[in-house]
Scaffold this motif. Structure first.
Motif, PDB file in Angstrom:
ATOM      1  N   UNK A  73       0.813  -1.217   0.000  1.00 48.02           N
ATOM      2  CA  UNK A  73       0.000   0.000   0.000  1.00 48.02           C
ATOM      3  C   UNK A  73       0.848   1.269   0.000  1.00 48.02           C
ATOM      4  N   UNK A  74       1.809   1.373   0.903  1.00 50.27           N
ATOM      5  CA  UNK A  74       2.561   2.627   1.046  1.00 50.27           C
ATOM      6  C   UNK A  74       3.338   2.969  -0.223  1.00 50.27           C
ATOM      7  N   UNK A  75       3.943   1.979  -0.876  1.00 51.12           N
ATOM      8  CA  UNK A  75       4.661   2.242  -2.126  1.00 51.12           C
ATOM      9  C   UNK A  75       3.697   2.669  -3.226  1.00 51.12           C
ATOM     10  N   UNK A  76       2.545   2.013  -3.261  1.00 53.00           N
ATOM     11  CA  UNK A  76       1.556   2.346  -4.285  1.00 53.00           C
ATOM     12  C   UNK A  76       0.999   3.751  -4.078  1.00 53.00           C
ATOM     13  N   UNK A  77       0.827   4.157  -2.807  1.00 55.16           N
ATOM     14  CA  UNK A  77       0.334   5.507  -2.509  1.00 55.16           C
ATOM     15  C   UNK A  77       1.220   6.576  -3.135  1.00 55.16           C
ATOM     16  N   UNK A  78       2.539   6.388  -3.056  1.00 54.67           N
ATOM     17  CA  UNK A  78       3.470   7.376  -3.604  1.00 54.67           C
ATOM     18  C   UNK A  78       3.234   7.564  -5.103  1.00 54.67           C
ATOM     19  N   UNK A  79       3.073   6.456  -5.817  1.00 56.08           N
ATOM     20  CA  UNK A  79       2.855   6.507  -7.266  1.00 56.08           C
ATOM     21  C   UNK A  79       1.535   7.182  -7.611  1.00 56.08           C
ATOM     22  N   UNK A  80       0.467   6.804  -6.889  1.00 57.28           N
ATOM     23  CA  UNK A  80      -0.861   7.328  -7.218  1.00 57.28           C
ATOM     24  C   UNK A  80      -0.977   8.811  -6.863  1.00 57.28           C
ATOM     25  N   UNK A  81      -0.422   9.224  -5.721  1.00 54.27           N
ATOM     26  CA  UNK A  81      -0.455  10.642  -5.346  1.00 54.27           C
ATOM     27  C   UNK A  81       0.242  11.476  -6.412  1.00 54.27           C
ATOM     28  N   UNK A  82       1.409  11.028  -6.870  1.00 53.05           N
ATOM     29  CA  UNK A  82       2.137  11.765  -7.910  1.00 53.05           C
ATOM     30  C   UNK A  82       1.315  11.846  -9.195  1.00 53.05           C
ATOM     31  N   UNK A  97      -2.049  11.533  -9.575  1.00 49.60           N
ATOM     32  CA  UNK A  97      -3.272  12.320  -9.415  1.00 49.60           C
ATOM     33  C   UNK A  97      -2.962  13.817  -9.362  1.00 49.60           C
ATOM     34  N   UNK A  98      -1.915  14.195  -8.627  1.00 47.71           N
ATOM     35  CA  UNK A  98      -1.616  15.618  -8.508  1.00 47.71           C
ATOM     36  C   UNK A  98      -1.045  16.187  -9.809  1.00 47.71           C
ATOM     37  N   UNK A  99      -0.362  15.358 -10.587  1.00 44.07           N
ATOM     38  CA  UNK A  99       0.055  15.805 -11.918  1.00 44.07           C
ATOM     39  C   UNK A  99      -1.169  16.055 -12.788  1.00 44.07           C
ATOM     40  N   UNK A 100      -2.169  15.190 -12.654  1.00 41.96           N
ATOM     41  CA  UNK A 100      -3.410  15.358 -13.423  1.00 41.96           C
ATOM     42  C   UNK A 100      -4.168  16.612 -12.962  1.00 41.96           C
ATOM     43  N   UNK A 153      -7.269   7.543  -2.174  1.00 43.42           N
ATOM     44  CA  UNK A 153      -7.010   8.917  -1.747  1.00 43.42           C
ATOM     45  C   UNK A 153      -8.330   9.677  -1.713  1.00 43.42           C
ATOM     46  N   UNK A 154      -8.525  10.478  -0.676  1.00 48.69           N
ATOM     47  CA  UNK A 154      -9.669  11.388  -0.586  1.00 48.69           C
ATOM     48  C   UNK A 154      -9.113  12.814  -0.648  1.00 48.69           C
ATOM     49  N   UNK A 155      -9.435  13.533  -1.715  1.00 47.81           N
ATOM     50  CA  UNK A 155      -8.884  14.867  -1.936  1.00 47.81           C
ATOM     51  C   UNK A 155      -9.964  15.899  -1.608  1.00 47.81           C
ATOM     52  N   UNK A 156      -9.616  16.883  -0.770  1.00 45.66           N
ATOM     53  CA  UNK A 156     -10.596  17.841  -0.247  1.00 45.66           C
ATOM     54  C   UNK A 156     -10.332  19.261  -0.724  1.00 45.66           C
ATOM     55  N   UNK A 157     -11.414  19.938  -1.098  1.00 46.46           N
ATOM     56  CA  UNK A 157     -11.412  21.391  -1.278  1.00 46.46           C
ATOM     57  C   UNK A 157     -12.324  21.938  -0.180  1.00 46.46           C
ATOM     58  N   UNK A 158     -11.719  22.513   0.858  1.00 45.18           N
ATOM     59  CA  UNK A 158     -12.459  22.939   2.051  1.00 45.18           C
ATOM     60  C   UNK A 158     -12.711  24.448   1.980  1.00 45.18           C
TER      61      UNK A 158
END
Length: 294
Positions: A48-57, A59-62, A82-87
């Protein structure tokens, strides 16, 4: 950890604020919009932790490429999602703002798009104003990993977020319509006689209506010959072991856990909620669930 009865395992909250039980008609204040990113396939805890690094990069590039405003923060759920918030500062949940909230949710989905890799947007969770999200610091029951929050982005006002998404003109137009409606109501004479035609009674068999929904789902998967990855747990929700053996192929113990929830929970689907569920599950909205234009 996974077998413990700790109150820290699988804890959820609703980002918006409600007068009582979190349902749309109890909505009091809007506080955030979000995107829920899920994996196409479940992964083992050690990955999970290794995969999180790839997916965060990814998604944020997108997010940057799509021109979306930077999110306030994000939560790594503990399963690879990932849960991404606009607060934003809270606003009253009046009809106009609820409509704009849904427009924002659709805009975030359309602008980000889905990955061609190993993740996708959970459409139903992103569009559900009363949705449940994992609490940072709580433990994911399957992997035993904690949900973690990362936040250094801006906090918005509701109007600022609308402007950043190019929805400022829509907000102004709805605001003018609302003000006009208030003026029209104030000048409306209570003595005005309204001619009413004879009452038309509508009725249907709830059994036949639900059978129609079940048949729609079954026909869809019979046509494509299999249940796509990423949709298997939802599809198996109320199905029996025979259908699982023929089409899905989930392990028996996992299916037992899914069916256990179905046996003990009473679900009250509104037509709109069911339409979103089937759209997320099947990729289309059945014609009989499309609301009639008034």
């Amino acid at each position: 950890m996974l077998k413990s009865k700790s109150e820290a395992v699988n804890c959820y909250f609703t980002p918006n604020e409600f007068f009582s039980w979190p349902r749309c008609n109890n909505l009091a204040l809007l506080r955030a919009n979000w995107l829920e990113i899920d994996l196409d396939e479940k992964c083992h805890a050690e990955s999970v932790r290794d995969l999180e690094i790839t997916i965060v990069a990814d998604v944020f590039a997108r997010i940057e490429e799509s021109g979306l405003p930077p999110p306030t923060g994000y939560v790594l759920s503990g399963s690879g999602g990932i849960h991404i918030y606009w607060i934003y500062d809270p606003v009253d949940a009046k009809a106009m703002n609820k409509s704009l909230w849904r427009t924002i949710a659709n805009c975030l989905i359309e602008r980000l798009g889905n990955s061609v890799g190993n993740w996708h947007i959970d459409l139903m969770a992103t569009k559900r104003v009363s949705g449940y999200m994992r609490i940072p610091g709580s433990v994911h029951g399957r992997t035993g990993l904690s949900a973690r929050y990362f936040g250094s982005g801006p906090k918005y006002t509701f109007e600022e977020l609308l402007t950043c998404l190019g929805l400022g003109s829509l907000h102004n137009r709805l605001l003018q319509l609302e003000q006009k409606r208030i003026v029209d109501l104030a000048s409306y004479s209570k003595n005005t006689e309204v001619k009413r035609g004879p009452k038309k009674r509508y009725g249907h068999s709830i059994k036949e209506w639900w059978m129609k929904c079940i048949n729609t789902i079954q026909m869809h998967f019979n046509q494509i010959g299999m249940v796509p990855k990423g949709k298997r747990d939802k599809t198996a929700f109320e199905r029996l072991y025979q259908f699982n053996a023929e089409r899905i192929g989930l392990p028996d113990d996992e299916l037992d856990n899914l069916i256990k929830t179905a046996k003990t929970t009473l679900y009250r689907y509104r037509q709109e909620t069911l339409a979103l569920y089937l759209e997320d599950l099947l990729g289309f909205r059945p014609e009989y669930l499309i609301p009639k234009v008034k």
